[in-house]
Write an enzyme that holds these catalytic residues in place. Structure first.
Site, PDB file in Angstrom:
ATOM      1  N   ASN A   9      28.262  52.691  37.347  1.00 29.76           N
ATOM      2  CA  ASN A   9      28.909  52.377  38.629  1.00 29.76           C
ATOM      3  C   ASN A   9      30.422  52.466  38.426  1.00 29.76           C
ATOM      4  OD1 ASN A   9      29.767  51.364  41.047  1.00 29.76           O
ATOM      5  ND2 ASN A   9      28.665  49.409  40.891  1.00 29.76           N
ATOM      6  N   ARG A  86      25.654  55.194  40.888  1.00 29.39           N
ATOM      7  CA  ARG A  86      25.895  54.764  42.256  1.00 29.39           C
ATOM      8  C   ARG A  86      26.915  55.732  42.871  1.00 29.39           C
ATOM      9  NH1 ARG A  86      27.310  49.080  43.719  1.00 29.39           N
ATOM     10  NH2 ARG A  86      26.875  49.112  45.918  1.00 29.39           N
ATOM     11  N   HIS A 175      26.548  49.658  51.559  1.00 27.63           N
ATOM     12  CA  HIS A 175      25.725  48.603  50.939  1.00 27.63           C
ATOM     13  C   HIS A 175      24.234  48.900  51.120  1.00 27.63           C
ATOM     14  CE1 HIS A 175      29.112  45.379  51.417  1.00 27.63           C
ATOM     15  NE2 HIS A 175      29.147  45.912  50.213  1.00 27.63           N
ATOM     16  N   HIS A 203      24.666  40.883  53.627  1.00 28.88           N
ATOM     17  CA  HIS A 203      25.181  41.032  52.265  1.00 28.88           C
ATOM     18  C   HIS A 203      26.625  40.541  52.265  1.00 28.88           C
ATOM     19  CE1 HIS A 203      25.747  43.158  48.307  1.00 28.88           C
ATOM     20  NE2 HIS A 203      26.990  42.960  48.708  1.00 28.88           N
ATOM     21  N   GLY A 207      32.946  42.622  49.468  1.00 23.22           N
ATOM     22  CA  GLY A 207      32.716  43.408  50.686  1.00 23.22           C
ATOM     23  C   GLY A 207      31.534  42.779  51.412  1.00 23.22           C
ATOM     24  N   ARG A 236      39.488  42.719  53.553  1.00 24.24           N
ATOM     25  CA  ARG A 236      39.466  43.624  54.715  1.00 24.24           C
ATOM     26  C   ARG A 236      39.320  42.825  56.004  1.00 24.24           C
ATOM     27  NH1 ARG A 236      34.876  46.886  52.016  1.00 24.24           N
ATOM     28  NH2 ARG A 236      35.993  48.119  50.486  1.00 24.24           N
ATOM     29  N   ASP A 277      38.842  34.817  47.252  1.00 22.64           N
ATOM     30  CA  ASP A 277      37.676  34.302  46.545  1.00 22.64           C
ATOM     31  C   ASP A 277      37.086  33.103  47.307  1.00 22.64           C
ATOM     32  OD1 ASP A 277      36.403  34.382  43.597  1.00 22.64           O
ATOM     33  OD2 ASP A 277      36.538  32.311  44.313  1.00 22.64           O
ATOM     34  N   ARG A 279      34.754  30.991  46.637  1.00 30.06           N
ATOM     35  CA  ARG A 279      34.543  29.742  45.898  1.00 30.06           C
ATOM     36  C   ARG A 279      35.845  28.927  45.861  1.00 30.06           C
ATOM     37  NH1 ARG A 279      31.309  30.206  40.487  1.00 30.06           N
ATOM     38  NH2 ARG A 279      32.192  32.265  40.760  1.00 30.06           N
ATOM     39  N   GLY A 325      27.274  37.542  46.454  1.00 28.58           N
ATOM     40  CA  GLY A 325      27.883  36.375  45.791  1.00 28.58           C
ATOM     41  C   GLY A 325      28.061  35.191  46.729  1.00 28.58           C
ATOM     42  N   GLY A 327      26.654  34.894  49.978  1.00 28.43           N
ATOM     43  CA  GLY A 327      25.381  34.596  50.651  1.00 28.43           C
ATOM     44  C   GLY A 327      24.426  33.819  49.762  1.00 28.43           C
ATOM     45  N   ASN A 329      25.332  31.903  47.144  1.00 20.01           N
ATOM     46  CA  ASN A 329      25.874  30.687  46.513  1.00 20.01           C
ATOM     47  C   ASN A 329      26.538  29.683  47.425  1.00 20.01           C
ATOM     48  OD1 ASN A 329      25.335  31.287  43.651  1.00 20.01           O
ATOM     49  ND2 ASN A 329      26.609  33.067  44.078  1.00 20.01           N
ATOM     50  N   GLU A 380      21.431  45.491  42.804  1.00 19.80           N
ATOM     51  CA  GLU A 380      21.643  46.920  43.032  1.00 19.80           C
ATOM     52  C   GLU A 380      21.407  47.742  41.765  1.00 19.80           C
ATOM     53  OE1 GLU A 380      25.177  45.250  44.732  1.00 19.80           O
ATOM     54  OE2 GLU A 380      25.225  46.888  46.183  1.00 19.80           O
TER      55      GLU A 380
HETATM   56  P1  AMP Z   1      30.118  39.632  44.823  1.00 21.47           P
HETATM   57  O1  AMP Z   1      31.096  40.696  45.308  1.00 21.47           O
HETATM   58  O2  AMP Z   1      28.732  39.804  45.377  1.00 21.47           O
HETATM   59  O3  AMP Z   1      30.147  39.424  43.335  1.00 21.47           O
HETATM   60  O4  AMP Z   1      30.630  38.238  45.451  1.00 21.47           O
HETATM   61  C1  AMP Z   1      31.889  37.726  45.167  1.00 21.47           C
HETATM   62  C2  AMP Z   1      32.173  36.560  46.093  1.00 21.47           C
HETATM   63  O5  AMP Z   1      31.156  35.545  45.927  1.00 21.47           O
HETATM   64  C3  AMP Z   1      33.512  35.883  45.808  1.00 21.47           C
HETATM   65  O6  AMP Z   1      34.178  35.603  47.028  1.00 21.47           O
HETATM   66  C4  AMP Z   1      33.083  34.579  45.138  1.00 21.47           C
HETATM   67  O7  AMP Z   1      34.021  33.547  45.303  1.00 21.47           O
HETATM   68  C5  AMP Z   1      31.806  34.279  45.897  1.00 21.47           C
HETATM   69  N1  AMP Z   1      31.037  33.228  45.215  1.00 21.47           N
HETATM   70  C6  AMP Z   1      30.427  33.288  44.013  1.00 21.47           C
HETATM   71  N2  AMP Z   1      29.895  32.063  43.702  1.00 21.47           N
HETATM   72  C7  AMP Z   1      30.194  31.227  44.734  1.00 21.47           C
HETATM   73  C8  AMP Z   1      29.949  29.854  45.025  1.00 21.47           C
HETATM   74  N3  AMP Z   1      29.279  29.074  44.179  1.00 21.47           N
HETATM   75  N4  AMP Z   1      30.411  29.348  46.199  1.00 21.47           N
HETATM   76  C9  AMP Z   1      31.096  30.117  47.062  1.00 21.47           C
HETATM   77  N5  AMP Z   1      31.368  31.426  46.851  1.00 21.47           N
HETATM   78  C10 AMP Z   1      30.928  31.971  45.706  1.00 21.47           C
END
Ligand code: AMP
Length: 395
Positions: A9, A86, A175, A203, A207, A236, A277, A279, A325, A327, A329, A380
């Site tokens: 990827n 990918r 996606h 998703h 993104g 975005r 981010d 989190r 990430g 959705g 968490n 993926e």
């Molecule tokens: P991905 O691109 O699928 O790896 O997702 C990344 C996103 O998931 C980032 O904004 C992370 O902060 C968010 N993320 C991962 N773990 C958590 C969590 N425990 N709570 C809130 N957001 C999270």
């Protein structure tokens, strides 16, 4: 012979690799970052050591270093049986994954005009593995392919139709590898055949996109001609009033600056002024940081609006599924989003939503909810490994 599959990827400044065995179990993964920059480096998962790459290392150089590192660590002991790539944009040419040959390479090159940031780097990865493994079957798995089932009323923009005829301006969606996987997983969890399964797949990662899947096929999706359309994302904006372009031009913002701002400085980052981010935003919001709270609220409201919009493409709904990430968490994002949708009959169970991740339950809806709401992790890389294995084997 033992089967080993390599998944590649390529991003503009990154290279992700994953190795799978014949049973599609992940053996190892690696990530190279800051490719084409002077301080490029890589890491193999589970390994503390940072591997320094040559100055301005190309994708090919990074690939060579990482493959040697896999071999040295005995992670890649047999020869590769297939390599899956990918590829972001397959235009209208590719409705499914294909084995790569010269014709496929030139078709991917042609689609580069539609995805100038993505397809050329995906091709760098393909050229690199073709050089390094000239006798191994190479497979392209497209992010757009799953959405080639969109009906015309969902993929046409209401703009002069010659733009579609002459310049291929239409909605493609992205996606697709993830949404296709979620369709299959949801069917498995719901114990229904895929062709009879209708879900809305959200998703939500850095993104974000949402897809209405009707009888196993994509019927509408939020990303469009480019991945900029639709939901609020990490950096975005998602949907925006096109009238803004003219207005901002009057303020001295040129097209390139506008593109950069909408692509890299908007979304959660733009709204919060702090971070893309989720989190970190959740922590900031909890500590009383107001613009982080606003960023989360706008993100969830836009998502809820889109969930409503996706209903227009379905005859029935077997489940709403959260993945990616965020959705997978963020119970806060799921709960806030669903709080806007009580009129449609969605009802979250606070308890199931909070304990999700600590139990193997997918379901987070309350017993009284009109529709099931599930959380299903996406994968993926696994899809690409499966496709590589399927298309490399003689029929
Ligand atoms: P991905 O691109 O699928 O790896 O997702 C990344 C996103 O998931 C980032 O904004 C992370 O902060 C968010 N993320 C991962 N773990 C958590 C969590 N425990 N709570 C809130 N957001 C999270």
């Amino acid at each position: 012979m033992e089967e080993t599959l390599l998944v590649v990827n390529c991003g503009s400044s990154s290279l992700k690799l994953a190795l799978f065995d014949g049973e599609h179990r992940k053996l190892a993964s690696a990530l190279a970052e800051r490719i084409n920059q002077k301080d490029a480096f890589a890491r193999i998962s589970g390994d503390q050591e940072t591997i320094t790459l040559p100055h301005h290392a190309s994708h090919e150089q990074a690939l060579r270093v990482l493959v040697s590192a896999f071999r040295e660590r005995q992670l890649m002991t047999s020869s590769l049986s297939a390599i899956g790539h990918r590829v972001v944009h397959g235009g209208e040419n590719f409705r499914q994954s294909v084995r790569i040959d010269d014709g496929v390479i030139s078709a991917i090159e042609k689609c580069s005009e539609l995805a100038p940031l993505h397809n050329p780097v995906n091709l760098s990865g393909i050229h690199a593995t073709c050089k390094l493994f000239p006798h191994t079957p190479q497979i392209a798995v497209f992010d757009t392919a799953f959405h080639q089932t969109l009906p015309r009323h969902a993929f046409m923009y209401a703009v002069p139709s010659v733009w579609y005829q002459d310049w291929s301006v239409r909605r493609y969606g992205f996606h697709g590898i993830s949404h296709g996987f979620i369709a299959c997983e949801a069917a498995r969890v719901l114990e229904k055949p895929l062709e009879a399964t209708s879900v809305i797949s959200a998703h939500l990662g850095n993104g974000c996109s949402i897809t209405a899947i009707r009888d196993g096929a994509s019927a509408d999706t939020s990303m469009g001609m480019t991945p900029m359309e639709g939901l609020v994302m990490g950096t975005r904006s998602g949907d925006i009033d096109p009238g803004l372009f003219d207005y901002l031009q009057g303020k001295g913002v040129n097209a390139e600056e506008l593109h950069q701002a909408l692509n890299r400085k908007s979304g959660l980052l733009g709204l919060s002024g702090e971070t893309n981010d989720m989190r970190s935003l959740c922590k900031l919001a909890e500590s009383g940081h107001d613009s982080s709270r606003i960023a989360i609220d706008v993100f969830c409201f836009r998502l809820a609006r889109y969930i409503g919009a996706m209903m227009a493409s379905l005859k029935e709904l077997d489940a709403l599924v959260f993945t990616g990430g965020i959705g997978e968490n963020s119970d806060l994002v799921r709960e806030t989003t669903l709080s806007h949708l009580s009129l449609l009959g969605f009802e979250v169970s606070t308890e199931r939503n909070r304990t999700h991740g600590r139990s193997s339950q997918h379901r987070i809806n309350s017993d009284g909810s009109r529709f099931p709401v599930l959380v299903i992790p996406t994968n993926e890389e696994l899809v690409i490994a499966r496709e590589a294995s399927r298309l490399a084997s003689p029929a």
